[in-house]
Write an enzyme that holds these catalytic residues in place. Structure first.
Site, PDB file in Angstrom:
ATOM      1  N   ASP A   1       0.883  -1.170   0.000  1.00 56.10           N
ATOM      2  CA  ASP A   1       0.000   0.000   0.000  1.00 56.10           C
ATOM      3  C   ASP A   1       0.918   1.217   0.000  1.00 56.10           C
ATOM      4  O   ASP A   1       2.146   1.097   0.116  1.00 56.10           O
ATOM      5  CB  ASP A   1      -0.893  -0.008   1.256  1.00 56.10           C
ATOM      6  CG  ASP A   1      -1.848   1.189   1.298  1.00 56.10           C
ATOM      7  OD1 ASP A   1      -2.344   1.610   0.236  1.00 56.10           O
ATOM      8  OD2 ASP A   1      -2.093   1.722   2.410  1.00 56.10           O
ATOM      9  N   SER A   2       0.315   2.404  -0.080  1.00 54.05           N
ATOM     10  CA  SER A   2       1.120   3.621  -0.001  1.00 54.05           C
ATOM     11  C   SER A   2       1.578   3.896   1.435  1.00 54.05           C
ATOM     12  O   SER A   2       2.470   4.710   1.647  1.00 54.05           O
ATOM     13  CB  SER A   2       0.298   4.811  -0.501  1.00 54.05           C
ATOM     14  OG  SER A   2      -0.804   5.020   0.374  1.00 54.05           O
TER      15      SER A   2
ATOM     16  N   CYS B   1      -4.454  -1.748  -1.588  1.00 50.65           N
ATOM     17  CA  CYS B   1      -4.687  -0.336  -1.867  1.00 50.65           C
ATOM     18  C   CYS B   1      -5.779  -0.282  -2.932  1.00 50.65           C
ATOM     19  O   CYS B   1      -5.623  -0.891  -4.004  1.00 50.65           O
ATOM     20  CB  CYS B   1      -3.395   0.286  -2.395  1.00 50.65           C
ATOM     21  SG  CYS B   1      -3.609   1.934  -3.104  1.00 50.65           S
TER      22      CYS B   1
ATOM     23  N   GLU C   1      -2.644   8.555   8.456  1.00 50.66           N
ATOM     24  CA  GLU C   1      -1.167   8.547   8.460  1.00 50.66           C
ATOM     25  C   GLU C   1      -0.606   9.343   9.646  1.00 50.66           C
ATOM     26  O   GLU C   1       0.548   9.168  10.019  1.00 50.66           O
ATOM     27  CB  GLU C   1      -0.618   9.100   7.136  1.00 50.66           C
ATOM     28  CG  GLU C   1      -0.777   8.159   5.955  1.00 50.66           C
ATOM     29  CD  GLU C   1       0.080   6.891   6.039  1.00 50.66           C
ATOM     30  OE1 GLU C   1       1.128   6.928   6.691  1.00 50.66           O
ATOM     31  OE2 GLU C   1      -0.337   5.864   5.470  1.00 50.66           O
TER      32      GLU C   1
ATOM     33  N   CYS D   1     -11.125   2.747   0.713  1.00 47.02           N
ATOM     34  CA  CYS D   1      -9.690   3.025   0.783  1.00 47.02           C
ATOM     35  C   CYS D   1      -9.228   2.283   2.024  1.00 47.02           C
ATOM     36  O   CYS D   1      -9.907   2.335   3.062  1.00 47.02           O
ATOM     37  CB  CYS D   1      -9.438   4.525   0.927  1.00 47.02           C
ATOM     38  SG  CYS D   1      -7.730   4.927   1.392  1.00 47.02           S
TER      39      CYS D   1
ATOM     40  N   HIS E   1      -7.114   2.831   4.151  1.00 45.89           N
ATOM     41  CA  HIS E   1      -6.856   3.661   5.330  1.00 45.89           C
ATOM     42  C   HIS E   1      -8.142   3.910   6.140  1.00 45.89           C
ATOM     43  O   HIS E   1      -8.069   4.198   7.333  1.00 45.89           O
ATOM     44  CB  HIS E   1      -6.300   5.030   4.921  1.00 45.89           C
ATOM     45  CG  HIS E   1      -4.847   5.029   4.542  1.00 45.89           C
ATOM     46  ND1 HIS E   1      -4.381   4.498   3.352  1.00 45.89           N
ATOM     47  CD2 HIS E   1      -3.755   5.507   5.193  1.00 45.89           C
ATOM     48  CE1 HIS E   1      -3.057   4.660   3.291  1.00 45.89           C
ATOM     49  NE2 HIS E   1      -2.655   5.267   4.400  1.00 45.89           N
TER      50      HIS E   1
END
Ligand code: DGL
Length: 270
Positions: free
Chosen positions: A11-12, A74, A154, A188, A190
């Protein structure tokens, strides 16, 4: 494919750990190799061309370390780059998360009025609309870009007044009770980290769907016959493309049971 090889996941950033955690719950003996491309996050605001390039490079890196399957944890990369990754590695089992999220939404929604909270890239790709329509032709899908949720996760900021205010900004008009929406897809990886705040905002009649559990279940089916031997011992190796200490700090805060998050390797993909 060697049974004892790890499963690659990328994932990012920290979002894909929601998928890694679900995989660990159902397959505790599997070794997981997780790559967070934090040097180039967010993916969600970038063009399909750029995300595809990043995603193929992430896949190449993990394949170079030796993996028996790849999970693209992701939604943005799953929406635009799955085909390119599969073409690059035709014999590697590659799973994305969008199909799983869409299937979960179709199973959860009675009215067929489905809201997908996602990144800008995922919304623009129309991947959720296509996948949901494939199963349920009379559905009405509203995909809302919520880019700030990625930054909040994040930061390790998952609840409280700031999260509530951002959630209201993006989603309140959709859940005022007038449209009959009964399902909110966390489109998403996240976003499940903010699930408590998002659930309160959507209200008790709205089912929250995330793709982690469904992806893990699909992986069990994909690996049937190629499961890790019971003595492999599981374990999670974390790699970040920048600032491993920061990634470790946030990952430990968000996933307190992941002891392995205290050690994060640094790797360059370019
Ligand atoms: N977690 C990712 C997703 O599911 C990417 C978020 C981002 O980097 O913008 O789309």
């Amino acid at each position: 494919m060697r049974r004892a090889d790890p499963i690659g996941i990328f994932d990012s950033g920290v979002g894909g750990l929601t998928v890694a955690a679900a995989i660990r719950r159902v397959m505790p003996d599997e070794k997981l190799l997780y790559l967070a491309d934090v040097a180039r996050q967010p993916y969600g605001t970038k063009s399909p061309r750029t995300v595809t390039r990043y995603a193929v490079q992430a896949a190449e890196f993990l394949v170079g370390r030796g993996i028996k399957a790849l999970v693209v944890a992701c939604n943005t990369a799953s929406a635009v780059a799955l085909e390119a990754i599969s073409e690059r590695f035709p014999s590697l089992p590659v799973l994305g998360v969008v199909e799983a999220g869409a299937a979960g939404a179709v199973a959860a929604s009675v009215s067929g009025r489905i809201v997908v909270a996602a990144t800008e890239g995922t919304c623009k790709s129309m991947a959720y609309e296509r996948a949901i329509a494939g199963w349920r032709g009379d559905s009405r899908v509203t995909c809302i870009p919520c880019p700030l949720f990625v930054a909040l996760a994040e930061e390790g900021l998952t609840d409280g007044p700031i999260v509530e205010s951002v959630a209201r900004h993006y989603l309140a008009p959709l859940f005022d009770g007038s449209g009959g929406e009964d399902c909110l897809v966390l489109g998403c990886t996240h976003f499940p980290l903010l699930a408590d705040a998002l659930g309160r905002l959507a209200g008790p009649k709205v089912r929250l769907v995330d793709c982690a559990q469904a992806t893990a279940t699909l992986l069990v089916e994909t690996l049937a016959g190629c499961e890790a031997p019971a003595d492999t011992g599981g374990g999670l190796t974390l790699i970040a493309t920048d600032a491993p200490e920061r990634f470790s700090r946030i990952a430990q805060r968000l996933f307190p049971t992941m002891d392995e998050a205290s050690r994060v390797e640094l790797a360059d993909l370019f």
